[in-house]
Design a protein around this motif. Structure first.
Motif, PDB file in Angstrom:
ATOM      1  N   HIS A  19       0.840  -1.199   0.000  1.00  0.00           N
ATOM      2  CA  HIS A  19       0.000   0.000   0.000  1.00  0.00           C
ATOM      3  C   HIS A  19       0.872   1.245   0.000  1.00  0.00           C
ATOM      4  CE1 HIS A  19      -3.399  -2.585   1.167  1.00  0.00           C
ATOM      5  NE2 HIS A  19      -2.552  -3.145   2.016  1.00  0.00           N
ATOM      6  N   ALA A  20       0.331   2.322  -0.592  1.00  0.00           N
ATOM      7  CA  ALA A  20       0.989   3.624  -0.564  1.00  0.00           C
ATOM      8  C   ALA A  20      -0.075   4.697  -0.368  1.00  0.00           C
ATOM      9  CB  ALA A  20       1.772   3.876  -1.850  1.00  0.00           C
ATOM     10  N   VAL A  21       0.250   5.700   0.445  1.00  0.00           N
ATOM     11  CA  VAL A  21      -0.665   6.806   0.723  1.00  0.00           C
ATOM     12  C   VAL A  21       0.088   8.104   0.454  1.00  0.00           C
ATOM     13  CG1 VAL A  21      -2.160   7.911   2.429  1.00  0.00           C
ATOM     14  CG2 VAL A  21      -1.817   5.420   2.494  1.00  0.00           C
ATOM     15  N   ALA A  22      -0.321   8.823  -0.586  1.00  0.00           N
ATOM     16  CA  ALA A  22       0.356  10.050  -0.992  1.00  0.00           C
ATOM     17  C   ALA A  22      -0.226  11.251  -0.265  1.00  0.00           C
ATOM     18  CB  ALA A  22       0.238  10.247  -2.504  1.00  0.00           C
ATOM     19  N   VAL A  23       0.661  12.177   0.110  1.00  0.00           N
ATOM     20  CA  VAL A  23       0.248  13.379   0.847  1.00  0.00           C
ATOM     21  C   VAL A  23       1.025  14.585   0.324  1.00  0.00           C
ATOM     22  CG1 VAL A  23      -0.530  12.231   2.951  1.00  0.00           C
ATOM     23  CG2 VAL A  23       1.892  12.744   2.670  1.00  0.00           C
ATOM     24  N   ASN A  24       0.777  15.742   0.963  1.00  0.00           N
ATOM     25  CA  ASN A  24       1.323  16.995   0.443  1.00  0.00           C
ATOM     26  C   ASN A  24       2.764  17.278   0.855  1.00  0.00           C
ATOM     27  OD1 ASN A  24       0.818  17.559   3.121  1.00  0.00           O
ATOM     28  ND2 ASN A  24      -0.641  19.201   2.744  1.00  0.00           N
ATOM     29  N   SER A  25       3.330  16.504   1.771  1.00  0.00           N
ATOM     30  CA  SER A  25       4.735  16.655   2.140  1.00  0.00           C
ATOM     31  C   SER A  25       5.169  15.437   2.937  1.00  0.00           C
ATOM     32  CB  SER A  25       4.968  17.921   2.971  1.00  0.00           C
ATOM     33  OG  SER A  25       4.459  17.776   4.286  1.00  0.00           O
ATOM     34  N   ALA A  26       6.475  15.224   3.017  1.00  0.00           N
ATOM     35  CA  ALA A  26       6.982  14.136   3.857  1.00  0.00           C
ATOM     36  C   ALA A  26       6.741  14.430   5.333  1.00  0.00           C
ATOM     37  CB  ALA A  26       8.464  13.922   3.602  1.00  0.00           C
ATOM     38  N   THR A  27       6.742  15.701   5.713  1.00  0.00           N
ATOM     39  CA  THR A  27       6.403  16.064   7.095  1.00  0.00           C
ATOM     40  C   THR A  27       5.002  15.585   7.437  1.00  0.00           C
ATOM     41  OG1 THR A  27       7.855  17.997   7.024  1.00  0.00           O
ATOM     42  CG2 THR A  27       6.128  17.989   8.693  1.00  0.00           C
ATOM     43  N   SER A  28       4.057  15.822   6.519  1.00  0.00           N
ATOM     44  CA  SER A  28       2.686  15.337   6.722  1.00  0.00           C
ATOM     45  C   SER A  28       2.660  13.820   6.806  1.00  0.00           C
ATOM     46  CB  SER A  28       1.782  15.809   5.584  1.00  0.00           C
ATOM     47  OG  SER A  28       1.704  17.207   5.537  1.00  0.00           O
ATOM     48  N   ALA A  29       3.452  13.160   5.953  1.00  0.00           N
ATOM     49  CA  ALA A  29       3.479  11.695   5.956  1.00  0.00           C
ATOM     50  C   ALA A  29       3.998  11.157   7.285  1.00  0.00           C
ATOM     51  CB  ALA A  29       4.339  11.184   4.807  1.00  0.00           C
ATOM     52  N   LEU A  30       5.038  11.795   7.834  1.00  0.00           N
ATOM     53  CA  LEU A  30       5.561  11.372   9.141  1.00  0.00           C
ATOM     54  C   LEU A  30       4.516  11.556  10.234  1.00  0.00           C
ATOM     55  CD1 LEU A  30       9.145  12.885   8.862  1.00  0.00           C
ATOM     56  CD2 LEU A  30       8.636  10.447   9.142  1.00  0.00           C
TER      57      LEU A  30
END
Length: 382
Positions: A47-58
């Motif tokens: 699975h992969a979940v894309a977001v607006n920044s790596a900070t948001s992903a963390l």
């Protein structure tokens, strides 16, 4: 000025973004799931979940793992502040594990010793965030084994490491972690302008992260607390955020992903050229873990004579070489010093900071430009 990093945008990239601008969807359309599916397939994750920044992903990842008030997150001091801040966003306390002086990554020996002390004190971390510094994986086999032994969750901050390999497999397959996070900032290996993505092999965790990235809102009948009122109906079932990636970003990312392999191959060739050219200079070149094949987001040298650190840095800048320093130890930032951290707490990280300089490395750097960097470095050190 030769920058330390730079994006590479092709006509195909521009055409991909233009096609989205001419389509019906600028957000929450088909491009984001296509990008997620392609990247998950590329790294071997479910699975992969894309977001607006790596900070948001963390933030999304550690929140989905249940990190909260009174919990503890550990990361490394040599990283961008987001690797630590994601814990604070959840109300958790943050501590650090010193680096291996050769790879600049979280030291597995230091982690093992600190976990034993923490267990005896009854204060184990809930989440560990090892960082793939410069694009090279930490010792994830040992870190993953230690995490399982102590019941700790692991989020790999692989912001530097899309296209890297570890133990013969792509970074991002989550073989030794719960979640892996990538960054697509313009200086990273591929870009979506701004953007990030989290991979995982846990379907429940993927579903939770997807919920949190979009306000905690669902249209899935199976997740709702009562029957739908009609085709317009949705429910907010948790407190999430607007961390969604746009269609334009996803289209750019999907186009860039098609060139990931040549981008990484060029970076590796440039790193090899630096290794060969710098061997006789009064500096240390980056160490290489034989289990890890770096994606080489950064090439960091360390001066033997730290008393000349600032002078060499400034001479390179004056010569038109856009050097940088990655990173100031997070525990020495004023925000974290207010929690009691001080100089001397993590000596390997502090010694690294006193000597480190990031020199230019990006796929578009020509051999001639690299030779200019090497010549300027030779002059600055003379």
């Amino acid at each position: 000025m030769i920058p330390y990093g730079r994006q590479d945008i092709s006509e195909e990239d521009r055409a991909a973004v233009d096609a989205v601008l001419r389509s019906d969807f600028l957000t929450q359309g088909p491009a984001v799931p296509r990008f997620e599916e392609a990247l998950a397939a590329r790294v071997g994750a479910s699975h992969a979940v894309a977001v607006n920044s790596a900070t948001s992903a963390l933030h999304m990842a550690v929140a989905a793992l249940g990190l909260g008030q009174g919990d503890l997150l550990w990361t490394t001091p040599i990283t961008f502040v987001a690797s630590a801040n994601c814990g604070r966003y959840c109300g958790a306390d943050v501590d650090f594990v010193d680096i291996d002086p050769e790879t600049f990554n979280m030291c597995a020996d230091a982690l093992e010793a600190k976990l034993a002390i923490a267990e005896a004190a009854g204060r184990l971390p809930k989440v560990i965030v090892p960082v793939h510094m410069c694009g090279q994986s930490p010792d994830m086999i040992r870190i993953g084994a230690l995490a399982r032994r102590y019941g700790v969750r692991v989020v790999e901050d692989a912001s530097h490491a899309i296209g890297a390999d570890y133990d013969g497999k792509p970074v991002g397959d989550c073989a030794h972690s719960d979640v892996t996070v990538f960054s697509f900032h313009p200086v990273k290996i591929i870009t979506t302008a701004e953007g990030g993505l989290a991979t995982t092999n846990d379907p429940a965790l993927a579903e939770r992260m997807a919920l949190l990235r979009s306000h905690g809102i669902t249209r899935d009948d199976a997740l709702m607390t009562e029957p739908s009122h009609g085709p317009w109906y949705y429910q907010q079932i948790d407190l999430g955020w607007n961390y969604r990636m746009t269609e334009m970003q996803a289209a750019l990312g999907l186009s860039q992903l098609s060139r990931l392999d040549p981008f990484v191959a060029r970076r590796r060739a440039l790193a090899d050229r630096y290794d060969n050219a710098l061997q006789e200079m009064p500096l240390s070149i980056p160490g290489r873990d034989p289990k890890a094949d770096s994606a080489w987001h950064l090439y960091v040298i360390r001066l033997h004579d730290k008393t000349r650190h600032r002078a060499v840095f400034e001479r390179l800048r004056d010569a038109g070489i856009g050097v940088n320093l990655h990173y100031i130890p997070v525990h020495l930032q004023p925000y974290y010093k207010a929690f009691g951290f001080a100089e001397g707490d993590f000596p390997q990280s502090e010694d690294y900071y006193a000597r480190a300089i990031s020199i230019p490395l990006y796929a578009g750097l020509s051999d001639a430009m690299q030779d200019e960097v090497i010549a300027a470095l030779t002059e600055a050190l003379s």
